[in-house]
Motif scaffolding. Structure first.
Motif, PDB file in Angstrom:
ATOM      1  N   LEU A 184       0.818  -1.137  -0.111  1.00  0.00           N
ATOM      2  CA  LEU A 184       0.048  -0.126   0.090  1.00  0.00           C
ATOM      3  C   LEU A 184       0.779   1.372   0.095  1.00  0.00           C
ATOM      4  O   LEU A 184       0.394   2.265  -0.491  1.00  0.00           O
ATOM      5  CB  LEU A 184      -0.823   0.048   1.133  1.00  0.00           C
ATOM      6  CG  LEU A 184      -1.823   1.339   1.416  1.00  0.00           C
ATOM      7  CD1 LEU A 184      -2.823   1.137   0.123  1.00  0.00           C
ATOM      8  CD2 LEU A 184      -2.798   1.228   2.610  1.00  0.00           C
ATOM      9  N   ARG A 185       1.960   1.201   0.655  1.00  0.00           N
ATOM     10  CA  ARG A 185       2.721   2.447   0.636  1.00  0.00           C
ATOM     11  C   ARG A 185       3.259   3.093  -0.835  1.00  0.00           C
ATOM     12  O   ARG A 185       3.596   4.093  -1.057  1.00  0.00           O
ATOM     13  CB  ARG A 185       4.154   2.103   1.435  1.00  0.00           C
ATOM     14  CG  ARG A 185       5.079   1.160   0.578  1.00  0.00           C
ATOM     15  CD  ARG A 185       6.432   1.284   1.436  1.00  0.00           C
ATOM     16  NE  ARG A 185       6.978   2.601   0.813  1.00  0.00           N
ATOM     17  CZ  ARG A 185       8.562   3.076   1.234  1.00  0.00           C
ATOM     18  NH1 ARG A 185       9.311   2.430   1.996  1.00  0.00           N
ATOM     19  NH2 ARG A 185       8.686   4.158   0.773  1.00  0.00           N
ATOM     20  N   TYR A 186       3.155   2.075  -1.848  1.00  0.00           N
ATOM     21  CA  TYR A 186       3.467   2.478  -3.196  1.00  0.00           C
ATOM     22  C   TYR A 186       2.086   2.851  -3.867  1.00  0.00           C
ATOM     23  O   TYR A 186       2.058   2.996  -5.035  1.00  0.00           O
ATOM     24  CB  TYR A 186       4.207   1.632  -3.934  1.00  0.00           C
ATOM     25  CG  TYR A 186       5.786   1.679  -3.430  1.00  0.00           C
ATOM     26  CD1 TYR A 186       6.437   2.737  -3.805  1.00  0.00           C
ATOM     27  CD2 TYR A 186       6.410   0.632  -2.821  1.00  0.00           C
ATOM     28  CE1 TYR A 186       7.811   3.016  -3.562  1.00  0.00           C
ATOM     29  CE2 TYR A 186       7.781   0.621  -2.456  1.00  0.00           C
ATOM     30  CZ  TYR A 186       8.357   1.801  -2.670  1.00  0.00           C
ATOM     31  OH  TYR A 186       9.728   2.060  -2.371  1.00  0.00           O
ATOM     32  N   ARG A 232       1.825   7.114  13.386  1.00  0.00           N
ATOM     33  CA  ARG A 232       2.397   7.180  11.974  1.00  0.00           C
ATOM     34  C   ARG A 232       1.196   7.079  10.870  1.00  0.00           C
ATOM     35  O   ARG A 232       0.676   6.271  10.663  1.00  0.00           O
ATOM     36  CB  ARG A 232       3.574   6.087  11.727  1.00  0.00           C
ATOM     37  CG  ARG A 232       4.409   6.304  10.464  1.00  0.00           C
ATOM     38  CD  ARG A 232       5.278   5.249  10.429  1.00  0.00           C
ATOM     39  NE  ARG A 232       6.190   5.224   8.907  1.00  0.00           N
ATOM     40  CZ  ARG A 232       7.286   5.733   8.858  1.00  0.00           C
ATOM     41  NH1 ARG A 232       7.946   6.409  10.030  1.00  0.00           N
ATOM     42  NH2 ARG A 232       7.923   5.787   7.705  1.00  0.00           N
ATOM     43  N   LEU A 233       1.218   8.273  10.151  1.00  0.00           N
ATOM     44  CA  LEU A 233       0.300   8.458   9.070  1.00  0.00           C
ATOM     45  C   LEU A 233       0.964   8.561   7.690  1.00  0.00           C
ATOM     46  O   LEU A 233       1.825   9.412   7.469  1.00  0.00           O
ATOM     47  CB  LEU A 233      -0.757   9.579   9.324  1.00  0.00           C
ATOM     48  CG  LEU A 233      -1.712  10.007   8.076  1.00  0.00           C
ATOM     49  CD1 LEU A 233      -2.656   8.967   8.113  1.00  0.00           C
ATOM     50  CD2 LEU A 233      -2.441  11.515   8.434  1.00  0.00           C
ATOM     51  N   ILE A 234       0.540   7.795   6.687  1.00  0.00           N
ATOM     52  CA  ILE A 234       0.931   7.873   5.319  1.00  0.00           C
ATOM     53  C   ILE A 234      -0.254   8.058   4.394  1.00  0.00           C
ATOM     54  O   ILE A 234      -1.199   7.372   4.403  1.00  0.00           O
ATOM     55  CB  ILE A 234       1.623   6.469   4.926  1.00  0.00           C
ATOM     56  CG1 ILE A 234       2.867   6.197   5.826  1.00  0.00           C
ATOM     57  CG2 ILE A 234       2.269   6.369   3.537  1.00  0.00           C
ATOM     58  CD1 ILE A 234       3.372   4.859   5.494  1.00  0.00           C
ATOM     59  N   VAL A 235      -0.203   9.211   3.765  1.00  0.00           N
ATOM     60  CA  VAL A 235      -1.267   9.569   2.617  1.00  0.00           C
ATOM     61  C   VAL A 235      -0.355   9.759   1.260  1.00  0.00           C
ATOM     62  O   VAL A 235       0.695  10.361   1.278  1.00  0.00           O
ATOM     63  CB  VAL A 235      -1.894  10.948   3.078  1.00  0.00           C
ATOM     64  CG1 VAL A 235      -2.841  10.317   4.504  1.00  0.00           C
ATOM     65  CG2 VAL A 235      -1.249  12.025   3.278  1.00  0.00           C
ATOM     66  N   GLY A 236      -1.301   9.351   0.201  1.00  0.00           N
ATOM     67  CA  GLY A 236      -0.545   9.546  -1.102  1.00  0.00           C
ATOM     68  C   GLY A 236      -1.614   9.470  -1.972  1.00  0.00           C
ATOM     69  O   GLY A 236      -2.557   9.281  -1.861  1.00  0.00           O
ATOM     70  N   ALA A 237      -1.099  10.019  -3.257  1.00  0.00           N
ATOM     71  CA  ALA A 237      -1.835  10.070  -4.560  1.00  0.00           C
ATOM     72  C   ALA A 237      -0.851   9.567  -5.814  1.00  0.00           C
ATOM     73  O   ALA A 237      -0.012  10.124  -5.735  1.00  0.00           O
ATOM     74  CB  ALA A 237      -2.678  11.284  -4.883  1.00  0.00           C
ATOM     75  N   PHE A 243      -5.757   7.084  -4.739  1.00  0.00           N
ATOM     76  CA  PHE A 243      -5.568   7.941  -3.327  1.00  0.00           C
ATOM     77  C   PHE A 243      -5.426   6.928  -2.266  1.00  0.00           C
ATOM     78  O   PHE A 243      -6.321   5.749  -2.377  1.00  0.00           O
ATOM     79  CB  PHE A 243      -6.709   8.796  -3.079  1.00  0.00           C
ATOM     80  CG  PHE A 243      -6.940   9.815  -3.958  1.00  0.00           C
ATOM     81  CD1 PHE A 243      -6.152  11.025  -4.149  1.00  0.00           C
ATOM     82  CD2 PHE A 243      -7.754   9.842  -5.216  1.00  0.00           C
ATOM     83  CE1 PHE A 243      -6.476  12.049  -5.106  1.00  0.00           C
ATOM     84  CE2 PHE A 243      -8.148  10.637  -6.136  1.00  0.00           C
ATOM     85  CZ  PHE A 243      -7.491  11.970  -6.180  1.00  0.00           C
ATOM     86  N   TYR A 244      -4.721   6.941  -1.527  1.00  0.00           N
ATOM     87  CA  TYR A 244      -4.226   5.982  -0.369  1.00  0.00           C
ATOM     88  C   TYR A 244      -4.098   6.607   0.902  1.00  0.00           C
ATOM     89  O   TYR A 244      -3.280   7.823   1.105  1.00  0.00           O
ATOM     90  CB  TYR A 244      -3.382   5.004  -1.006  1.00  0.00           C
ATOM     91  CG  TYR A 244      -1.981   5.548  -1.062  1.00  0.00           C
ATOM     92  CD1 TYR A 244      -1.108   5.397   0.074  1.00  0.00           C
ATOM     93  CD2 TYR A 244      -1.396   5.860  -2.210  1.00  0.00           C
ATOM     94  CE1 TYR A 244       0.142   5.768  -0.128  1.00  0.00           C
ATOM     95  CE2 TYR A 244      -0.440   6.206  -2.312  1.00  0.00           C
ATOM     96  CZ  TYR A 244       0.517   6.243  -1.294  1.00  0.00           C
ATOM     97  OH  TYR A 244       1.777   6.720  -1.440  1.00  0.00           O
ATOM     98  N   ALA A 245      -4.356   6.193   2.055  1.00  0.00           N
ATOM     99  CA  ALA A 245      -3.837   6.391   3.421  1.00  0.00           C
ATOM    100  C   ALA A 245      -3.608   5.240   4.179  1.00  0.00           C
ATOM    101  O   ALA A 245      -4.226   4.027   4.197  1.00  0.00           O
ATOM    102  CB  ALA A 245      -4.936   7.333   3.965  1.00  0.00           C
TER     103      ALA A 245
END
Length: 685
Positions: free
Chosen positions: A155-157, A347-352, A388-390
């Motif tokens: 998911l981090r990618y 620890r929060l990771i958000v991305g697009a 979009f992911y978080a």
């Protein structure tokens, strides 16, 4: 937390000792635990192997980091030389440096290309925008380390594939030698040379590598050559801002021997399919990839922003003469915020991600000798993808993290038919898919983790499924899966382990079934299927004193159990899914001397038959391969190796082009490579 062979250079040894995910069993004495110092650190730019290992251990699922010390003293002819000891990953070479890679049964039915797996180089997508993947452009010897994220652990990618993601990371000028050169050669005309350089000048750093390779091939009509280059330039704008530019260029030419019948594969494994030879079937690719990634640190938050452009021209005479160009482009943004909230670490990771592209294809009749005949088809396929992911990790205690994530994907596939007068193969379809995930990670102690997760995944059909000439193709659904996973990784008293159990319940599994020798495979939705299995890695160190003080015997093993089957299918009932051995084992025993000398045997074993078709009418035979390698590497300047593979010259099937129903005459098999010997010499300063 699998352990891999390591060099003795200062940086490689640090990478091995600093992170359990990198250490070889023979190199673990006095190894510090990296998590206390590195797991919460904010990394600007490209992480080192040790930093990557520390970060990846925060994933509540099956993941690996493979340093270059694990594969540099091998021929690194194809990606199997990198992934061979990662449990859960099955790599089946076809010819030259091409191979089918499957993680947890992803893309098992593909006779060409790979699906269900996202491949990245330095975080930049290598898949085409529709999701299809080839390994011709991968230079296995160019990377500092390789990250493997199985399933939804990617998911981090932003990856949303059943198999997960692989990220291959090149060195930078800050961790590369000023000069590093190697020459490899061996059986079947294999010759490869590679040279790299790197360095720094104040805030600026650079790394460049080029390689050239040729091979006559084990089989008739399987010769090929490749030229590959990688360049990255980094600049530290401020202590909290770094930008890096990447350039990748590849030119490959590969003849294709083609699938043959089971009898021909086992009794005459070096022969090619006569029809493929008559048509001189080939795959020739020229590609250029450009990218930039800029990293910002703002207090407890790190933001990555990147853009990329990928161009590929493919000249591909097969059953017809395919001439096409691929233009893919996109960008990504990712933010990682690691701070304390109300006394609890969070620890929060958000991305697009945006990845769009177009493939412009002209298809001609392929006349004998790979001569273009009359135009047979002309299409333009357009693919658009935005996701979009978080993912949030909330530490209920200092040693227990609850992890929850979600991804949304909007994808569209559009085909414009420029050939048929009525345009009846034109059409468009779009998909909107949500994929949640929840998991838990427990640090039992400094050297032992337990994890579990439940996740969803989704995969959209690739370009070659976008035929709108029939309702069956126009109505293809996205593949969806729910995966349950539990596992542990750690080390105790000289023994290291990495074990995961999983079950994926899949709807509308995308299969690419071979229907005949003169056409592409036919893509279908298979209905309900189940992929479940065990991934187990084990390492151990046995100190020895009989020969020299400090010598050791290292044991390294990776076992994959793949239990894949249909679930109440209206055609195939509860038959087993074809294409992969149910049991697969790689194991090695290596003697290591303090001088840098090492030697030992290793085996590759696939016991039991597995099926070649959905109907379960034709089987692939079991096999066992015996290999042996010997080398010398003290981690400075010179290193060398000699490796013998398949020393008993076993005739076996390497990969199969899966069919719906097959018989003894079906030409769907690729034989494995026979007895071979390789050697290499490396120098760096």
């Amino acid at each position: 937390m699998k352990f891999f062979p390591a060099a003795a250079s200062a940086r490689a040894l640090f990478c091995v000792l600093a992170a359990p995910a990198l250490a070889h069993a023979a190199d673990r004495d006095n190894a510090p635990d990296p998590r206390s110092d590195m797991e919460s650190m904010v990394v600007i730019g490209t992480p080192t192997a040790a930093e990557a290992a520390a970060v990846i251990q925060r994933t509540p699922g099956a993941v690996e980091v493979i340093p270059d010390t694990a594969f540099k003293n091998t021929p690194v002819q194809n990606i199997k030389d990198i992934l061979g000891y990662v449990p859960g990953v099955i790599t089946q070479p076809r010819m030259g440096d091409d191979a089918r890679v499957s993680i947890r049964g992803s893309g098992l039915s593909r006779a060409y290309g790979s699906r269900g797996l996202s491949l990245y180089i330095d975080g930049i997508p290598m898949n085409t925008s529709d999701g299809l993947l080839d390994f011709f452009e991968v230079d296995p010897s160019a990377y500092r380390y390789v990250e493997v994220y199985k399933g939804a652990n990617a998911l981090r990618y932003g990856s949303n594939a059943l198999g997960g993601a692989i990220n291959m990371v090149t060195p930078t000028g800050r961790d590369a030698a000023a000069f590093d050169g190697r020459v490899d050669g061996g059986s079947f005309g294999y010759v490869k040379g590679q040279v790299s350089t790197g360095g720094t000048a104040g805030a600026f750093d650079y790394f460049a590598t080029v390689s050239a390779q040729r091979i006559d091939g084990y089989r008739e009509h399987s010769n090929g050559n490749a030229f590959r280059g990688n360049l990255n330039l980094g600049y530290q704008i401020t202590p909290d801002v770094e930008t890096r530019f990447h350039l990748y260029a590849t030119s490959t030419e590969q003849r294709i021997p083609g699938e043959v019948s089971k009898a021909q594969a086992l009794n005459s494994p070096r022969s090619a399919n006569p029809f493929w030879v008559l048509q001189d079937q080939q795959r020739n690719v020229d590609s250029i990839r450009l990218a930039n990634r800029t990293t910002f640190r703002l207090a407890e938050t790190v933001i990555d922003v990147g853009v990329f452009y990928n161009y590929r021209h493919v000249k591909h005479p097969i059953f017809q003469w395919l001439d096409f160009t691929v233009d893919d482009y996109g960008g990504f943004v990712r933010a990682v915020d690691d701070r304390t909230l109300g006394g609890f670490r969070n620890r929060l990771i958000v991305g697009a991600n945006v990845q769009n592209g177009k493939i412009d294809t002209e298809q001609f009749v392929n006349l004998p000798g790979a001569v273009k005949g009359p135009l047979a088809s002309s299409t333009v396929d357009t693919s658009k993808n935005i996701s979009f992911y978080a993912e949030n990790s909330f530490y209920l205690r200092s040693d227990v993290a609850l992890v929850a994530g979600i991804q949304y994907l909007h994808a569209s596939r559009d085909r414009l038919d420029r050939f048929l007068s009525n345009g009846d193969q034109s059409g468009a379809k779009s998909y909107d898919l949500w994929s949640p995930k929840i998991g838990v990670l427990w640090d039992v102690d400094d050297d032992w983790q337990v994890f579990a997760n439940v996740s969803r995944s989704a995969e959209v059909p690739t370009y070659d499924a976008n035929s709108f000439a029939t309702p069956a193709n126009a109505d293809l659904d996205a593949q969806r899966a729910t995966t349950y996973e539990i596992g542990t990784r750690g080390r105790r008293g000289g023994i290291d382990w990495d074990i995961a159990l999983y079950r994926s319940e899949i709807r509308d599994e995308l299969q690419c079934l071979t229907t005949g020798p003169f056409s592409a495979c036919s893509i279908i939705n298979a209905g309900r299927t189940v992929h479940q299995g065990i991934e187990a890695g084990l390492g151990a160190a046995i100190p020895l004193s009989a020969f020299a003080l400090g010598d050791s015997l290292a044991l390294n093993a990776a076992y994959t159990y793949s239990d894949f089957f249909f679930s109440g299918d209206p055609i195939y009932g509860d038959n087993r899914l074809p294409g992969v051995p149910r049991h697969y084992l790689r194991a090695e025993v290596l003697y290591k001397h303090p001088s840098g000398f090492h030697a030992g045997p290793n085996v590759e074993w696939a016991p039991g038959h597995y099926f070649a078709d959905n109907a379960n009418t034709l089987t692939v035979d079991p096999y066992a391969l015996l290999n042996f390698r010997i080398g010398f590497d003290v981690g400075a300047h010179w290193s060398a190796y000699v490796e013998g593979r398949n020393l008993t010259d076993k005739h076996y099937i390497s990969t199969v082009a899966v069919a719906g129903v097959a018989d003894a005459t079906s030409e769907i098999f690729n034989p494995g490579t026979g007895r071979s010997v390789y050697g290499g010499l490396r120098y760096k300063w």
